[in-house]
Design a protein around this motif. Structure first.
Motif, PDB file in Angstrom:
ATOM      1  N   ALA A  64       0.828  -1.200   0.000  1.00  0.00           N
ATOM      2  CA  ALA A  64       0.000   0.000   0.000  1.00  0.00           C
ATOM      3  C   ALA A  64       0.867   1.257   0.000  1.00  0.00           C
ATOM      4  CB  ALA A  64      -0.934  -0.002   1.216  1.00  0.00           C
ATOM      5  N   ILE A  65       1.932   1.258   0.785  1.00  0.00           N
ATOM      6  CA  ILE A  65       2.832   2.414   0.812  1.00  0.00           C
ATOM      7  C   ILE A  65       3.499   2.613  -0.540  1.00  0.00           C
ATOM      8  CG2 ILE A  65       5.005   3.269   1.809  1.00  0.00           C
ATOM      9  CD1 ILE A  65       4.070   2.030   4.468  1.00  0.00           C
ATOM     10  N   ILE A  68       0.860   4.056  -2.987  1.00  0.00           N
ATOM     11  CA  ILE A  68       0.613   5.475  -2.709  1.00  0.00           C
ATOM     12  C   ILE A  68       1.787   6.326  -3.164  1.00  0.00           C
ATOM     13  CG2 ILE A  68       0.351   7.151  -0.819  1.00  0.00           C
ATOM     14  CD1 ILE A  68      -1.285   4.975   0.645  1.00  0.00           C
ATOM     15  N   TYR A  69       3.005   5.875  -2.946  1.00  0.00           N
ATOM     16  CA  TYR A  69       4.186   6.605  -3.379  1.00  0.00           C
ATOM     17  C   TYR A  69       4.215   6.742  -4.905  1.00  0.00           C
ATOM     18  CZ  TYR A  69       9.043   7.702  -4.349  1.00  0.00           C
ATOM     19  OH  TYR A  69      10.178   8.284  -4.823  1.00  0.00           O
ATOM     20  N   LEU A  71       1.627   6.616  -6.980  1.00  0.00           N
ATOM     21  CA  LEU A  71       0.556   7.512  -7.410  1.00  0.00           C
ATOM     22  C   LEU A  71       0.927   8.975  -7.176  1.00  0.00           C
ATOM     23  CD1 LEU A  71      -2.602   5.585  -6.173  1.00  0.00           C
ATOM     24  CD2 LEU A  71      -1.866   5.950  -8.542  1.00  0.00           C
ATOM     25  N   LEU A  72       1.516   9.268  -6.033  1.00  0.00           N
ATOM     26  CA  LEU A  72       1.922  10.640  -5.756  1.00  0.00           C
ATOM     27  C   LEU A  72       3.064  11.080  -6.676  1.00  0.00           C
ATOM     28  CD1 LEU A  72       1.718  10.779  -1.866  1.00  0.00           C
ATOM     29  CD2 LEU A  72       0.208  11.891  -3.519  1.00  0.00           C
TER      30      LEU A  72
END
Length: 79
Positions: A64-65, A68-69, A71-72
């Protein structure tokens, strides 16, 4: 119409919250009885069972991390 409440019984074994009397180098004291320290094999088995139990949740959190990284990173790259 009063309800009869069950009486709560607390059992006190005489130890304090910070009682460290059971910690020693060769044996453990448990209510006055001698109990040998666990063997290295037993300690390893307990450790490995705990690690195995937490492996999948850890993998989910790490993935998940990473997602998210990514995507950002893409979002800020396109700006």
């Amino acid at each position: 119409m009063s309800k009869k409440k069950d009486k709560i019984t607390y059992v006190d074994d005489g130890r304090t919250v910070a009682d460290m009397s059971g910690v020693s180098s060769g044996f453990r004291l448990s209510k006055g009885k001698y109990r040998p320290a666990p063997k290295a094999k037993d300690v390893w088995k307990t450790y490995w069972n705990a690690v195995r139990m937490m492996f999948v949740p850890m993998l989910v959190v790490v993935c998940a991390i990473i997602i998210i990284y990514m995507l950002l990173s893409v979002a800020f790259l396109l700006m």
